[in-house]
Write a protein that holds these residues in place. Structure first.
Motif, PDB file in Angstrom:
ATOM      1  N   SER A   1       1.736  10.926  -6.695  1.00 15.44           N
ATOM      2  CA  SER A   1       2.932  11.558  -7.254  1.00 15.44           C
ATOM      3  C   SER A   1       2.713  11.907  -8.712  1.00 15.44           C
ATOM      4  O   SER A   1       2.525  11.033  -9.548  1.00 15.44           O
ATOM      5  N   ARG A   2       2.759  13.196  -8.991  1.00 14.94           N
ATOM      6  CA  ARG A   2       2.611  13.651 -10.375  1.00 14.94           C
ATOM      7  C   ARG A   2       3.616  14.765 -10.614  1.00 14.94           C
ATOM      8  O   ARG A   2       3.340  15.931 -10.410  1.00 14.94           O
ATOM      9  N   GLY A   3       4.815  14.358 -11.025  1.00 12.91           N
ATOM     10  CA  GLY A   3       5.865  15.346 -11.257  1.00 12.91           C
ATOM     11  C   GLY A   3       6.187  16.078  -9.982  1.00 12.91           C
ATOM     12  O   GLY A   3       6.347  15.496  -8.923  1.00 12.91           O
ATOM     13  N   SER A   4       6.258  17.394 -10.044  1.00 12.42           N
ATOM     14  CA  SER A   4       6.622  18.187  -8.878  1.00 12.42           C
ATOM     15  C   SER A   4       5.504  18.251  -7.867  1.00 12.42           C
ATOM     16  O   SER A   4       5.693  18.704  -6.752  1.00 12.42           O
ATOM     17  N   ASP A   5       4.299  17.794  -8.247  1.00 11.09           N
ATOM     18  CA  ASP A   5       3.153  17.823  -7.344  1.00 11.09           C
ATOM     19  C   ASP A   5       3.063  16.499  -6.620  1.00 11.09           C
ATOM     20  O   ASP A   5       2.283  15.634  -6.956  1.00 11.09           O
ATOM     21  N   CYS A   6       3.911  16.298  -5.608  1.00 15.80           N
ATOM     22  CA  CYS A   6       3.969  15.042  -4.865  1.00 15.80           C
ATOM     23  C   CYS A   6       3.534  15.297  -3.440  1.00 15.80           C
ATOM     24  O   CYS A   6       4.153  16.060  -2.716  1.00 15.80           O
ATOM     25  N   GLY A   7       2.437  14.670  -3.025  1.00 14.81           N
ATOM     26  CA  GLY A   7       1.957  14.865  -1.668  1.00 14.81           C
ATOM     27  C   GLY A   7       1.291  16.218  -1.544  1.00 14.81           C
ATOM     28  O   GLY A   7       0.574  16.676  -2.417  1.00 14.81           O
ATOM     29  N   ASN A   8       1.529  16.909  -0.424  1.00 15.10           N
ATOM     30  CA  ASN A   8       0.904  18.198  -0.187  1.00 15.10           C
ATOM     31  C   ASN A   8       1.474  19.247  -1.122  1.00 15.10           C
ATOM     32  O   ASN A   8       2.672  19.358  -1.301  1.00 15.10           O
ATOM     33  N   SER A   9       0.612  20.039  -1.712  1.00 12.25           N
ATOM     34  CA  SER A   9       1.057  21.066  -2.640  1.00 12.25           C
ATOM     35  C   SER A   9       1.437  22.353  -1.939  1.00 12.25           C
ATOM     36  O   SER A   9       1.932  23.274  -2.560  1.00 12.25           O
TER      37      SER A   9
ATOM     38  N   THR B   1       0.812  -1.216   0.000  1.00 11.81           N
ATOM     39  CA  THR B   1       0.000   0.000   0.000  1.00 11.81           C
ATOM     40  C   THR B   1       0.847   1.269   0.000  1.00 11.81           C
ATOM     41  O   THR B   1       0.395   2.315  -0.470  1.00 11.81           O
ATOM     42  N   GLY B   2       2.077   1.186   0.540  1.00 14.55           N
ATOM     43  CA  GLY B   2       2.925   2.373   0.570  1.00 14.55           C
ATOM     44  C   GLY B   2       3.261   2.870  -0.821  1.00 14.55           C
ATOM     45  O   GLY B   2       3.061   4.044  -1.146  1.00 14.55           O
ATOM     46  N   SER B   3       3.760   1.977  -1.672  1.00 22.50           N
ATOM     47  CA  SER B   3       4.130   2.389  -3.029  1.00 22.50           C
ATOM     48  C   SER B   3       2.902   2.690  -3.875  1.00 22.50           C
ATOM     49  O   SER B   3       2.943   3.547  -4.764  1.00 22.50           O
ATOM     50  N   GLU B   4       1.792   2.010  -3.608  1.00 25.35           N
ATOM     51  CA  GLU B   4       0.574   2.301  -4.368  1.00 25.35           C
ATOM     52  C   GLU B   4       0.095   3.719  -4.082  1.00 25.35           C
ATOM     53  O   GLU B   4      -0.228   4.483  -4.999  1.00 25.35           O
ATOM     54  N   GLU B   5       0.069   4.081  -2.802  1.00 23.03           N
ATOM     55  CA  GLU B   5      -0.369   5.428  -2.439  1.00 23.03           C
ATOM     56  C   GLU B   5       0.621   6.472  -2.947  1.00 23.03           C
ATOM     57  O   GLU B   5       0.226   7.530  -3.451  1.00 23.03           O
ATOM     58  N   PHE B   6       1.906   6.176  -2.832  1.00 23.20           N
ATOM     59  CA  PHE B   6       2.936   7.089  -3.336  1.00 23.20           C
ATOM     60  C   PHE B   6       2.767   7.315  -4.837  1.00 23.20           C
ATOM     61  O   PHE B   6       2.815   8.449  -5.321  1.00 23.20           O
TER      62      PHE B   6
END
Length: 442
Positions: free
Chosen positions: A147-155, A138-143
């Protein structure tokens, strides 16, 4: 302190912190503190810890969890032993040692200096240290979903970019982006939305386990996933069809076996047929008791490893055909088909994992090969036969490479080990890869 002694002490600390899947908080806290002491900024996410470098499209990824065993750490002068020492805490140690080296290479960073400079000025690649690889992935699936380019996690603007898996039918799924307000109030509408999210999450899990998610291209995201390969570069990742078989016969007194149907013997016949269909690995088998009676139930868990040219879906269909020629088949709780002249043998088939393999070829692998060459080492190749986080990233369209220190075949056993020399080699290659990342096309 000499580099070798520092590596040994770091590895000891990592291994002595128990971190079976689902219990990674302590080790992630230790890793976060270590990275911050090196002057780099970390971001804590529910799926792990990330460190953003200048190139947020090129990542080095590994996992911090282990299988649930308790083999103590020890060192014989060359090899270190213990639970997770190779899978994959040796890789974690190499990453942390590389960050230490980058920190030492730059100007000294005290707390005051760290506030005045860009924390990632010396870090070109980005890093993800993830949870739950040994469990459900689940860790890599959620990551990968977030993850979309520079928009990873909180923006950083109070809003989170999330990805929702929308299923349009058994064979059609698509991933679409949806922005969710970071502030959720507990009103009725939001509670209903939360319930729908739980339903979608259940659908996502089903689709992930059955491998039916459509490969959604995720920009130019690339990753080197660190797993034990003895520092060889994987040029192929094998797929997997993992199944749980439960055969039910009919019990009878042990002195009259002809009056019953022995579930263990029926299971042996099915396994023989399946091995003639395709090579497989029998993980465990259970059945029978110390009662003087014909066993009425037998359970077996087995895995078929698939070359990139083989289809998990096609093998599943063939598997069901083989089993249904011997008995009645129930798959995932639903009757499928099958005949049994006596009407007394039933085989329940649960699909635990259904994932296609793939060839590994792309910029991530080329960059890794170049980094290895630049350290004076020879590039050698292998296949990755085990499930890794690379499969989840690949499903979301990432360009991945798989590589790392340690011998895979020893992992999960009392003989699991890793040499400090391999960790040192991996550290040098990671430093070279970091230098190369500024040249990798974003």
């Amino acid at each position: 302190m000499k580099m070798r002694a520092r590596t040994l002490e770091l590895l000891r600390r990592l291994v002595e912190i128990k971190s079976p899947s689902g219990e990674e908080d302590e080790i992630l806290g230790f890793i976060s503190d270590h990275i911050e002491r090196s002057g780099f900024k970390i971001v804590e996410e529910k799926y792990g810890v990330i460190v953003r470098g200048a190139n947020e499209n090129f990542w080095v990824v590994t996992h911090v969890d282990t299988v649930n065993t308790n083999y103590k750490f020890c060192f014989d002068g060359y090899y270190a032993y213990g639970t997770g020492v190779c899978d994959a805490k040796g890789s974690v140690a190499a990453i942390l040692m590389a960050l230490d080296a980058l920190n030492e290479k730059s100007a000294p960073r005290g707390e005051k200096h760290a506030e005045e400079c860009d924390e990632k000025s010396d870090l070109n690649m980005s890093i993800a240290l993830l949870r739950d690889e040994e469990g459900e992935g689940t860790g890599s699936e959620e990551f990968a979903r977030r993850s979309r380019g520079s928009d990873c996690g909180n923006s950083g603007d109070g809003r989170n970019d999330d990805l929702i898996l929308s299923c349009g039918g058994d064979d059609e799924c698509e991933v679409r982006g949806r922005e969710e307000d970071g502030r959720r109030e507990g009103n009725k509408g939001e509670r209903e939305k939360g319930e729908k999210e739980k339903e979608r999450e259940k659908e996502r899990e089903t689709e992930r386990r059955r491998g039916r998610r459509r490969n959604k291209k995720n920009g130019n995201m690339r990753a080197v996933v660190m797993e034990p390969t003895s520092l060889r570069v994987a040029d192929a990742h094998l797929g997997s069809l993992e199944v749980l078989l439960r055969v039910y016969g009919m019990s009878a007194h042990g002195s009259t076996p002809e009056m019953g149907v022995n579930a263990i013997e029926e299971m042996f016949r099915i396994l023989k047929d399946l091995r003639e269909l395709h090579p497989c690995f029998l993980q465990c088998i259970r059945g029978g008791s110390d009662l003087y009676a014909v066993p009425e139930r037998c359970e077996a868990r087995l895995e078929f490893r698939l070359k990139p040219s083989e289809s998990a879906s096609s093998l599943k269909k063939a598997l069901i055909e083989v089993i249904s020629s011997r008995c009645i088949v129930v798959i995932d709780g639903e009757y499928v088909r099958g005949t049994d002249a006596r009407g007394e043998v039933v085989c329940h088939v649960d699909i635990l994992d259904e994932t296609d393999g793939f060839r590994i070829e792309g910029v991530a692998r080329e960059a890794l090969e170049f980094a290895i060459h630049s350290t004076g080492m020879t590039v050698e190749y292998c296949e990755m036969p085990s499930w890794t986080d690379a499969l989840n990233l690949h499903e979301f369209g990432w360009d991945v490479a798989v590589w790392g220190p340690g011998e895979l075949w020893r992992c999960h056993t009392p003989s699991e080990r890793i040499s400090l020399d391999e960790i040192a080699h991996a550290t040098r290659i990671l430093i070279a890869l970091n230098e190369l990342c500024v040249q990798v096309e974003k």
